[in-house]
Design an enzyme around this catalytic site. Structure first.
Site, PDB file in Angstrom:
ATOM      1  N   GLU A  36      18.713 -27.172 -20.139  1.00 54.53           N
ATOM      2  CA  GLU A  36      19.196 -27.248 -18.761  1.00 54.53           C
ATOM      3  C   GLU A  36      20.554 -27.928 -18.666  1.00 54.53           C
ATOM      4  OE1 GLU A  36      16.030 -28.976 -16.450  1.00 54.53           O
ATOM      5  OE2 GLU A  36      14.913 -27.098 -16.416  1.00 54.53           O
ATOM      6  N   ASP A  60      11.847 -36.390 -14.383  1.00 54.46           N
ATOM      7  CA  ASP A  60      10.730 -35.434 -14.420  1.00 54.46           C
ATOM      8  C   ASP A  60      10.039 -35.697 -15.745  1.00 54.46           C
ATOM      9  OD1 ASP A  60       8.912 -33.404 -14.592  1.00 54.46           O
ATOM     10  OD2 ASP A  60      10.345 -31.756 -14.444  1.00 54.46           O
ATOM     11  N   GLU A 112       8.915 -36.913 -10.884  1.00 59.48           N
ATOM     12  CA  GLU A 112       8.190 -35.634 -10.891  1.00 59.48           C
ATOM     13  C   GLU A 112       7.155 -35.617 -12.008  1.00 59.48           C
ATOM     14  OE1 GLU A 112      10.885 -32.312 -10.681  1.00 59.48           O
ATOM     15  OE2 GLU A 112       9.518 -30.998 -11.805  1.00 59.48           O
ATOM     16  N   ASP A 151       5.014 -30.651  -9.597  1.00 58.13           N
ATOM     17  CA  ASP A 151       5.501 -29.356 -10.098  1.00 58.13           C
ATOM     18  C   ASP A 151       4.337 -28.668 -10.822  1.00 58.13           C
ATOM     19  OD1 ASP A 151       6.698 -27.256 -11.461  1.00 58.13           O
ATOM     20  OD2 ASP A 151       7.929 -28.507 -12.767  1.00 58.13           O
ATOM     21  N   LYS A 153       8.888 -23.233  -7.006  1.00 57.79           N
ATOM     22  CA  LYS A 153       9.465 -22.280  -7.951  1.00 57.79           C
ATOM     23  C   LYS A 153       8.825 -20.932  -7.624  1.00 57.79           C
ATOM     24  CE  LYS A 153      10.004 -25.496 -11.879  1.00 57.79           C
ATOM     25  NZ  LYS A 153       9.266 -26.072 -13.034  1.00 57.79           N
TER      26      LYS A 153
HETATM   27  P1  PGA Z   1      10.373 -25.134 -16.927  1.00 57.49           P
HETATM   28  O1  PGA Z   1      10.491 -26.680 -16.572  1.00 57.49           O
HETATM   29  O2  PGA Z   1      11.302 -24.355 -16.090  1.00 57.49           O
HETATM   30  O3  PGA Z   1      10.685 -25.086 -18.386  1.00 57.49           O
HETATM   31  O4  PGA Z   1       8.927 -24.791 -16.668  1.00 57.49           O
HETATM   32  C1  PGA Z   1      11.213 -27.202 -15.521  1.00 57.49           C
HETATM   33  C2  PGA Z   1      10.455 -28.321 -14.892  1.00 57.49           C
HETATM   34  O5  PGA Z   1       9.444 -28.799 -15.430  1.00 57.49           O
HETATM   35  O6  PGA Z   1      10.836 -28.753 -13.800  1.00 57.49           O
HETATM   36 ZN    ZN Z   2       9.014 -30.209 -13.646  1.00 57.99          ZN
END
Ligand code: PGA
Ligand code: ZN
Length: 413
Positions: free
Chosen positions: A205, A244, A285, A314, A339
């Protein structure tokens, strides 16, 4: 402006593209009988919650493409634009399984977004305004959560905690972006100073991979936030630290296994509370395992009171309306991460927003670790009235969302 009568879908396509990690994903494209066209790609996660829908059917993207041709492509031609609920419901029916394992949640996500985008285009509106349908206008711009240091499954050789975050708030959205970038640079400068010989990399990221342990990495983040905050770059710019933990990723047989220590549930709650108090964390998070609604509630009662710290679910919720309803009843968190591809459609994501809002909790729209350069995510916090947007600091696929927010802001002024 009153939108003219909506057109109809004249053609749909689904193709295999690649996400920022180089993994295959899908992109949907929809045309209307009046010549409008829109396309949307779906991102992919690496630290996926166990209650997410299946991103792809067994057999992967190729099978998703085949099933799209068999169940969606011709059947959806002629559908009227402007009824997101009807479109998403028809997608769910075309899939027919509770976990979207026939078409894949990424297929339905790409189609749901392409439909929303082509509708907005037909209406002559930006996506967010089309989705908001007259609410949240004028828009409130979100606080930004940006990943400064990466660990867990997003970084080879980093700490166990997945994300060391800066939460940036400012009267102007571009100032918040500048602030996050400044903290990222400051961390890079300090790492280079401390490890002049080391090869320093970045994670999935865009955050630095620190060669330090969990606590030292957090200290580095906190101190960099403070340094940049004290520099007073812009009036009203606030840069505060968060995490997180993605704790399910290092939860083994009932214990939280860090490289430095192993904690039981009470130990983990105490540890996170101590970090929050000591370092003034404003965003925490997934501090506990994804099944521990009760443990989340204990922690939220301690650190989330009055919104002092955003305790965010999440993996706990996976944008699932039923799980969010349970978490809201139990006061497990005061914030809910969104998401779209965890649940598969915009309609179900909106349902989650309504549940969270009814309980007085905030929502935070989020990227995935494997992203596309699509900007559509930037519209969701404006459409849903979300308090936050989590989309990283650096990397073209992350900056695409931040720049879209900057664009939206300049159009509103
Ligand atoms: P992921 O993780 O997109 O790899 O699932 C992002 C997160 O945990 O916020
Ligand atoms: Zn997360």
């Amino acid at each position: 402006m009153t939108p003219s009568a909506p057109g109809r879908i004249s053609e749909l396509r689904l193709r295999r593209i690649f996400d920022s990690r180089g993994n295959p994903t899908v992109e949907a494209e929809i045309w209307t009988d009046r010549g409008e066209r829109a396309r949307a790609g779906a991102p992919s996660g690496a630290s996926r919650g166990v209650h997410e829908v299946m991103a792809f059917p067994e057999g992967g993207v190729e099978v998703a493409l085949e099933r799209f041709r068999a169940r969606v492509k011709d059947q959806f031609v002629g559908q009227v634009l402007g009824d997101q609920t009807a479109f998403d419901t028809a997608l769910r029916e075309a899939d027919g399984s509770p976990d979207l394992s026939t078409l894949g949640g990424n297929t339905t996500t790409a189609l749901s977004l392409a439909y929303a985008l082509v509708t907005a285009r037909a209406q002559g509106l930006p996506l967010w305004r089309s989705l908001a349908g007259g609410t949240h206008d004028p828009p409130v711009f979100p606080a930004l959560a940006g990943n400064v240091l990466n660990g867990g499954v997003h970084a080879m050789g980093g700490p166990d905690i997945q994300e060391f975050i800066v939460l940036a708030e400012a009267p102007e959205i571009s100032w918040a972006v500048e602030g996050m970038v400044a903290v990222h640079r400051e961390v890079g400068r300090r790492l280079r100073e401390r490890f002049p010989q080391a090869a320093l990399g970045r994670g999935d990221e865009g955050g630095w991979v620190s060669p330090l342990g969990n606590l030292e990495t957090l200290e580095l983040l906190v101190s960099a936030c403070q340094t940049i905050q004290d520099r007073g770059l812009r009036a009203g710019l606030s840069l505060r630290p968060g995490l997180d933990l993605a704790a399910s990723e290092f939860f083994r047989e009932g214990r939280y296994v860090y490289r430095e220590q192993t904690l039981d549930r009470e130990g983990q709650i105490g540890f996170v509370q101590e970090l929050t108090d000591r370092f003034g964390l404003v965003f925490v998070e997934d501090p506990l395992d994804q099944e521990d609604f009760e443990g989340f509630a204990q922690l939220t009662a301690q650190v989330g009171r009055g919104g002092r710290t955003w305790v965010v679910g999440d993996d706990l919720y996976t944008t699932d309306p039923g799980r969010v309803a349970r978490g809201m009843e139990m006061a497990s968190t005061n914030a809910v991460l969104l998401k779209v591809n965890q649940v598969g459609t915009l309609t179900e994501t909106r349902r989650v927003v309504e549940r969270a809002e009814a309980a007085g909790a905030w929502t935070v729209c989020s990227h995935r670790s494997g992203e596309t350069p699509d900007p559509w995510l930037a519209h969701l916090p404006l459409a849903f009235g979300s308090r936050g947007l989590k989309t990283g600091v650096l990397g073209g696929e992350r900056m695409a969302k931040l720049n879209e927010l900057v664009r939206l802001r300049s159009r509103e002024s």
